[in-house]
Scaffold this active site. Structure first.
Site, PDB file in Angstrom:
ATOM      1  N   TYR A 275       8.657  12.570  13.587  1.00  0.00           N
ATOM      2  CA  TYR A 275       9.424  12.878  14.809  1.00  0.00           C
ATOM      3  C   TYR A 275       8.690  12.472  16.079  1.00  0.00           C
ATOM      4  O   TYR A 275       7.538  12.091  16.046  1.00  0.00           O
ATOM      5  CB  TYR A 275       9.955  14.302  14.817  1.00  0.00           C
ATOM      6  CG  TYR A 275       9.017  15.488  14.745  1.00  0.00           C
ATOM      7  CD1 TYR A 275       7.701  15.450  15.167  1.00  0.00           C
ATOM      8  CD2 TYR A 275       9.513  16.714  14.278  1.00  0.00           C
ATOM      9  CE1 TYR A 275       6.911  16.582  15.115  1.00  0.00           C
ATOM     10  CE2 TYR A 275       8.723  17.848  14.236  1.00  0.00           C
ATOM     11  CZ  TYR A 275       7.421  17.772  14.657  1.00  0.00           C
ATOM     12  OH  TYR A 275       6.649  18.889  14.619  1.00  0.00           O
ATOM     13  N   GLU A 276       9.406  12.497  17.173  1.00  0.00           N
ATOM     14  CA  GLU A 276       8.903  11.999  18.477  1.00  0.00           C
ATOM     15  C   GLU A 276       8.497  10.538  18.400  1.00  0.00           C
ATOM     16  O   GLU A 276       7.505  10.138  19.015  1.00  0.00           O
ATOM     17  CB  GLU A 276       7.716  12.836  18.970  1.00  0.00           C
ATOM     18  CG  GLU A 276       8.065  14.200  19.465  1.00  0.00           C
ATOM     19  CD  GLU A 276       9.213  14.167  20.458  1.00  0.00           C
ATOM     20  OE1 GLU A 276      10.081  15.014  20.340  1.00  0.00           O
ATOM     21  OE2 GLU A 276       9.265  13.274  21.328  1.00  0.00           O
ATOM     22  N   GLY A 277       9.270   9.748  17.671  1.00  0.00           N
ATOM     23  CA  GLY A 277       8.894   8.363  17.447  1.00  0.00           C
ATOM     24  C   GLY A 277       7.996   8.286  16.232  1.00  0.00           C
ATOM     25  O   GLY A 277       6.876   8.808  16.262  1.00  0.00           O
TER      26      GLY A 277
END
Lengths: 574, 574
Positions: free
Chosen positions: B433-435
């Site tokens: 997550y978050e890239g």
């Protein structure tokens, strides 16, 4: 997601890594004609894809359940197991004398790969049974072989391995389960064993427990251990399961994965009436158990191949279907399947290369079992050397590939319904059981490195060097040789300190050597173009990118144990 | 198992890696006196150990539950969250103008580390809220800041980030959620967002959703995106939560871990009445979201530190208690605690070294946030360069350490009750997550490498080279410089092909540099002997064993993309 048995790849490895034709040329394995090999691979694939794979998810979500009356498997497992027995899949590698098909062990390895790739936890039942077959074949009395072997080989009954006790995990010598002789030549077993895979289930009408126990007045440590055969149901006069024995699954573990494989706490002799038969000589428990464990270690290494194959298939399928973002550097802004993005493709190619590499390693080692059975003493030594590599590196890579599989799925990889997570959770224990990978590395630098005064390793490195071409691979071989020599010159604690990095280094060298062999073979083989292109790319990736990584392990492999003990145990918690 | 806040280590890193005293010497951060810093670290540690850690296991086993009326957290979470709010722990790094304590951001980082080490999934609530505070601080109107910021800063309300949609994961430009202007200056939001952490819960009486959406006639791609503030409950005239807004959690994901963090599917405007306020300018959504994301990326890197710290503590405790086997090479046969066995100790030392190294990396990057806030333009560029390293390498190592933690536990590590498995499962999503970490690597080789025409990387490498001593580290710095230069000379697809190995290589170099810095500092610091000995051992292990591994990545980092595309996508499935 559908499972596709990797039949062409298996056949290729059997032909070009194992050189199966050489085995089929012998009297012993004459049955392994090319047609038979194809039929076995295809047939096992059909069973695996058609009946075992569809149960994999229910195995995870429903799992095996403990009840007061015994462990209950999820719906469908009984029928799928029956199909395995009826198809004779357990008998592939078993000697004809015991009801088997007398085919090479390595072919049984391929069958087991397919079943475990379809359903990893389910395949533990046959895996453990194969170990029991092995132990009885080598150490059982004629009577025991007659009564138990055909039914274990067919899978009509399953087998278990009972070593671990709460206070005795890796330290087998510390175990306390007792065996007392009874008047009738039968022994009375008392004790508690933990972590017993398929220690109870409702798939078959009997279970044959092989149990390490200590006889009265036996010396302490491993020398005092004997192996006992403890059936769940005692056999009646006709050799059929009769009265229940005094052995009970008192609970099963709540594990991170492998939920369809019941991990039991088994209590023997709660009512003082657990009957066991001695297998082999009193005090010969460890020798018999090692027969079983060596087999099991190869097969756990094979579990790495199983999970890697399945995780790779799932990731490739997802990456070809999932459309996201335009390709960097491409003219348009049209989104593409993520397999087209360089980093995703790198991950997939790494999965392919690693999976193929450990398959080569494990099959090659399994081929040495057959060569040893044909009387080749060098093959037996090579097998001994390669067994810890196959177990530890096979499972390390199985876990790595399952891990990459999650990453390829992105956020969906973390959601249970996708299935990628199950492989990751299921695989994790393979690096622990049958001797942790640290124990494997200790075995490598302790016993195996000095086999035949080091000649076994030297012979392997010499052979690899003669055949290898890549610069990085040749450098790695030099490094393995130097580290191996270094290891023999230092204290045991220094060897152990570098044992895991050294194992990875040596296993990577063996994989690189075998992958190069595959690369040469595929060029000459006239294989189907997509197969040939994939193989060539995987070989190149392995040799060009994975082999160099292992060169980075030299410092860790040769580090002194002093670096570890410069700080006190207390300071770790400070 | 009890959690011990690593206060001495945190203080050491703040002093000797971040050079916190330099910050405290400025007017802006004058509040960060030595006593205050100690009080903050101690106080956060007490909350974490006393109230958050005991809930971690129930968070995993019970988890957040979806109901028709909203998501319900497990028992105890509400009170523990209240203690966080009452203690003012959310306001540490927030500007005094918005009700904060005006302390350095890096101190808020230390507080969040402690909370997340105690309870990783719970700490996501404050983590996301910090991102919302950041976005509103930089892009909100005065009115928005007045109404929302103090309550977000205190944690009285929580914040969420709403980017992802089913068809738009990493490709934010593909999202479709719409925002239509209404007569009253309010926008009407319609769409579905997925993977929204803490998208609903019962901890607070309001939730502030920050939502990326597309306005009418906006251009396609990311340029057409605007950011909207969508409260769960609209504010009444007094700024208190009033009527419910038209936003609903329609389900939560069934995930491998982080069960106490509800991952929601949020439906906006099902009844055509979801009111949102524009944040910043129309079309400025990505800029605002990047403010939030950069913050979030550092904090996700910090999650790697959190899980690594906790997993290490658990493994050390187990390894000191578990007695098994005599020590190899020792005279007696007395079994010892497994921490005394070389390979176990190697694993523990690796856990320690890696945990300390990523803490140094993440804290150092967080310190650049403060330096940038003080107007240091080079610090801002260094922060931009380090953010993908902190996120990707921090989480890679968090997962590695959690994985080793299982191995140290042996068979017990696979049994859920032990707790080691939870860290392993919880941590896995941090690399996604978050890239995803692949996206971080793409950011590194795409945007960050060419920052200021490459001067940002060169300046960092020059500084590292001036201060570094170890041969392997110096070699790694040369390699990073050469690969960085190579990257700028090749096609974007070649850069991407080597992006992940390059990121690992560069991050390891930064960690090695900072670990050497710690090693010098501890000698001069007069630290407590056990602390100093542990630090020295960890530094030596990092520099002597982990840094050389990164040297093995050169081939992969510089491999051409042609190696990936030599085989067709179809052949992967053949």
């Amino acid at each position: 997601m559908a499972f596709t048995p990797p039949v062409a790849e298996q056949r290729f490895v059997l032909d070009h890594v194992v050189h199966l034709a050489e085995l089929a040329d012998t009297d012993r394995f004459a049955a392994a004609s090319s047609d038979v090999v194809d039929a076995v691979l295809e047939g096992a694939g059909q069973l695996a894809a058609g009946e075992w794979a569809p149960l994999d998810r229910a195995g995870d979500t429903v799992g095996a359940k403990w009840t007061e009356d015994g462990v209950v498997m999820p719906d469908g497992f009984r029928a799928a197991y029956r199909a395995y027995v009826d198809g004779g899949w357990g008998t592939v590698g078993v000697s004809e004398a015991f009801g088997g098909q007398g085919l090479p062990y390595v072919l049984a390895t391929a069958v087991l790969e397919t079943l475990g790739a379809a359903n990893l936890s389910f395949a533990l039942a046959p895996t453990l049974t194969m170990g029991a077959v092995e132990a009885l074949t080598h150490h059982g009395s004629e009577e025991q072989q007659r009564l138990y072997l055909p039914r274990l080989a067919s899978g009509e009954w399953t087998g278990t391995m009972n070593l671990t006790e709460p206070q005795a995990g890796s330290d087998v010598g510390a175990l306390k389960t007792r065996a007392e002789p009874r008047a009738d030549g039968i022994w009375s077993i008392t004790g508690t064993k933990i972590f017993i895979s398929f220690g109870d289930h409702d798939l078959t009408d009997n279970i044959v427990h092989l149990v390490l126990a200590r006889t009265p007045d036996a010396p302490p440590g491993t020398k005092g251990l004997s192996l006992f055969l403890v059936p769940k149901y005692r056999l009646d006069a006709d050799g059929r399961p009769g009265a229940p024995n005094d052995v009970k699954a008192v609970s099963i573990e709540h594990k991170m994965g492998l939920h369809a494989s019941p991990t039991c706490v088994l209590s023997f002799g709660e009512h003082g009436d657990c009957a066991g038969e001695l297998i082999g000589a009193e005090g010969g428990g460890m020798a018999a158990m090692f027969t079983m464990m060596n087999n099991a270690r190869l097969n756990v290494g094979l579990e790495g191949v199983q999970v890697a194959e399945r995780a790779t298939q799932r990731a490739v399928t997802y990456a070809r279907e999932r459309i996201q973002s335009a390709k960097a550097g491409a003219p348009g802004r049209e989104p593409v399947a993520i397999i087209e993005h360089p980093d995703v493709r790198r991950m997939l190619l790494r999965m392919k290369a690693q999976t193929q590499a450990i398959r080569a390693l494990v099959y090659y080692a399994a081929g040495q079992v057959d060569r040893a059975a044909l009387g080749d003493a060098r093959a037996k030594q090579r097998l001994d050397l390669l067994t810890p590599l196959a177990k530890a590196h096979g499972t390390d890579i199985g876990c790595e590939v399952a891990d990459i599989g999650i990453q390829v799925h992105g956020g969906m990889g973390y959601v249970e319904e996708t299935g990628a997570s199950q492989h990751f959770r299921d695989a994790r224990v393979t690096r622990i059981y049958e001797g942790t990978n640290g124990i494997q590395a200790a075995d490598l630098v302790g016993r195996k490195l000095s086999l035949d005064s080091g000649a076994t390793l030297r012979a392997l490195i010499d052979e690899m060097r003669r055949e290898s071409r890549g610069d990085a691979l040749l450098a790695l071989l030099d490094m393995c040789e130097a580290v191996g020599r270094h290891m023999l010159s230092v204290r045991i604690e220094d060897r152990l300190a570098g044992s895991c990095p050294f194992l990875t280094m040596l296993a990577t060298a063996v994989c690189g050597w075998l992958m190069e062999r595959e690369g040469r073979a595929v060029e000459a083989s006239g294989a189907e173009p997509d197969f040939a292109a994939m193989k060539a790319a995987a070989v190149r990736f392995y040799v060009d990118q994975i082999v160099p990584e292992a060169l980075g392990l030299n410092a860790a492999a040769t580090a002194s144990a002093d670096a570890l003990y410069a700080v006190s145990a207390d300071a770790f918690a400070a």
